[in-house]
Design an enzyme around this catalytic site. Structure first.
Site, PDB file in Angstrom:
ATOM      1  N   LYS A  86       0.845  -1.206   0.000  1.00 44.37           N
ATOM      2  CA  LYS A  86       0.000   0.000   0.000  1.00 44.37           C
ATOM      3  C   LYS A  86       0.874   1.247   0.000  1.00 44.37           C
ATOM      4  O   LYS A  86       0.592   2.220  -0.704  1.00 44.37           O
ATOM      5  CB  LYS A  86      -0.954  -0.036   1.207  1.00 44.37           C
ATOM      6  CG  LYS A  86      -2.036  -1.089   1.016  1.00 44.37           C
ATOM      7  CD  LYS A  86      -2.867  -1.383   2.251  1.00 44.37           C
ATOM      8  CE  LYS A  86      -3.807  -2.553   1.947  1.00 44.37           C
ATOM      9  NZ  LYS A  86      -4.630  -2.975   3.074  1.00 44.37           N
ATOM     10  N   GLN A 107      -4.856  -1.576   9.172  1.00 47.64           N
ATOM     11  CA  GLN A 107      -4.671  -2.903   8.587  1.00 47.64           C
ATOM     12  C   GLN A 107      -5.251  -3.984   9.506  1.00 47.64           C
ATOM     13  O   GLN A 107      -4.932  -4.034  10.692  1.00 47.64           O
ATOM     14  CB  GLN A 107      -3.171  -3.151   8.344  1.00 47.64           C
ATOM     15  CG  GLN A 107      -2.881  -4.452   7.631  1.00 47.64           C
ATOM     16  CD  GLN A 107      -3.448  -4.490   6.215  1.00 47.64           C
ATOM     17  OE1 GLN A 107      -3.309  -3.550   5.449  1.00 47.64           O
ATOM     18  NE2 GLN A 107      -4.098  -5.590   5.867  1.00 47.64           N
ATOM     19  N   ASP A 150     -11.326   2.642   3.095  1.00 48.28           N
ATOM     20  CA  ASP A 150     -11.596   1.207   2.939  1.00 48.28           C
ATOM     21  C   ASP A 150     -13.083   0.954   2.696  1.00 48.28           C
ATOM     22  O   ASP A 150     -13.474  -0.133   2.272  1.00 48.28           O
ATOM     23  CB  ASP A 150     -11.175   0.454   4.211  1.00 48.28           C
ATOM     24  CG  ASP A 150      -9.903  -0.355   4.017  1.00 48.28           C
ATOM     25  OD1 ASP A 150      -9.567  -0.645   2.862  1.00 48.28           O
ATOM     26  OD2 ASP A 150      -9.261  -0.689   5.031  1.00 48.28           O
TER      27      ASP A 150
END
Ligand SMILES: NC(=O)c1ccc[n+]([C@@H]2O[C@H](COP(=O)([O-])OP(=O)(O)OC[C@H]3O[C@@H](n4cnc5c(N)ncnc54)[C@H](OP(=O)(O)O)[C@@H]3O)[C@@H](O)[C@H]2O)c1
Length: 296
Positions: A53, A97, A120
């Site tokens: 990422k 995460q 997200d």
């Protein structure tokens, strides 16, 4: 029939290039898109995902802010960190995460992230907006699947799509997205799961089959209609004594049999995988622009 391979890499590169152009435009207006990458603990897969990422952000010109904490950070300190990031106007997106260490409540963490920075797309407000067809952040993997299909020229309008797996990060948002009354979407969607009786009865009728199960060989060639489009979201590590590492990655689809029947099929690895990270950058750029995920 031998299926056309739908490679995710070139589509991901196109998304990143488009995002980089958007980011460059934002910078000329004095906005420097920034994404906070929060990692807790030392889960090896999480370390790899966060690194990917960070690299994608760099490729798109997005500033990534690495925040790494020990597994025993505790609920209070983690939530305080998120509150601080929510309030920081120089931070446009927040990614925590997962999985988190077991003593931390992932739902509580998701609920704490500001919906406007929830790149997200996991916050209940964004999930609800998607379900209602309102603008919001669309989760990265479902968004990637739609962009991959669009890039391949697959028009979903009126098509029968079977999505297998109803998780809140892949299957359910994907089913919501594909069934929106929107140009290029507008599909008839069946959301299958572990309790679906006689899954092949449905997949054999489907124009598009999308597997997001986490179980190898859930979809085989005999379960498909000839010419169907097959999207394999699954990532499973299986033993393979012929490999030096002793293992390899496979999807949820039995590629050998399915590729003989399907019209188009994604490989694993190299199919949906690269799109998830590219769509995260796309969402982060949208957040910096004060917008939501855009499909056009
Ligand atoms: N490519 C990417 O970037 C990416 C991103 C995210 C996830 N993934 C991969 O995608 C897969 C799914 O992830 P997830 O997080 O969505 O998984 P998950 O939360 O474990 O959900 C799995 C879903 O599959 C259903 N299922 C299990 N066995 C089934 C069966 N035999 N027939 C039909 N449905 C069945 C489950 O049904 P119930 O609800 O009834 O239990 C559940 O809804 C995993 O391999 C994961 O690693 C890939």
């Amino acid at each position: 029939m031998t299926a056309t391979l739908l490679q995710g890499g070139p589509v991901a590169e196109a998304i990143l290039a488009e995002t980089a152009a958007r980011v460059a435009g934002l910078k000329t207006r004095g906005i420097e898109p920034a994404l906070a990458l929060v990692r807790v603990g030392e889960d090896p897969a999480s370390i790899v995902y966060v690194r990917k990422k960070r690299e994608a952000c760099a490729a798109a010109g997005i500033r990534s802010i690495d925040l790494e904490f020990p597994a025993d950070i505790g609920r209070g300190r983690l939530l305080e960190t998120i509150y601080r990031l929510n309030a920081d106007q120089a931070v446009h997106g927040i990614l925590v995460q997962f999985p988190l260490p077991k003593d931390l409540d992932q739902d509580e963490v998701v609920n704490t992230i500001s919906p406007a920075k929830d790149v997200d797309g996991f916050h209940p407000l964004n999930a609800g907006r998607l379900a209602l067809g309102l603008p919001g952040f669309v989760p990265c993997t479902p968004l990637g699947v739609v962009l991959l299909l669009r890039h391949a020229g697959v028009n979903l309008d009126g098509k029968f799509v079977v999505v297998i797996g109803r998780s809140n990060i892949v299957g359910r948002p994907l089913a919501n997205l594909l069934s929106l009354k929107r140009l290029g979407l507008n599909a008839t969607v069946l959301l299958a799961h572990a309790s679906t009786v006689d899954l092949p009865r449905f997949t054999r009728e489907a124009d598009v089959v999308i597997a997001a199960v986490g179980r190898p060989r859930t979809v085989t060639g005999e379960m498909l209609k000839p010419g169907a489009v097959v999207i394999d979201v699954g990532i499973n590590r299986i033993d393979d004594p012929t490999r030096k590492s002793g293992s390899r990655l496979v999807g949820d689809v039995d590629f050998d049999s399915a590729s003989k029947v399907a019209g188009m099929i994604t490989p694993v690895p190299g199919g949906v995988g690269p799109l998830t990270v590219a769509c995260l950058c796309r969402n982060a750029a949208a957040a910096a622009a004060g917008e939501w995920s855009r499909l056009s």
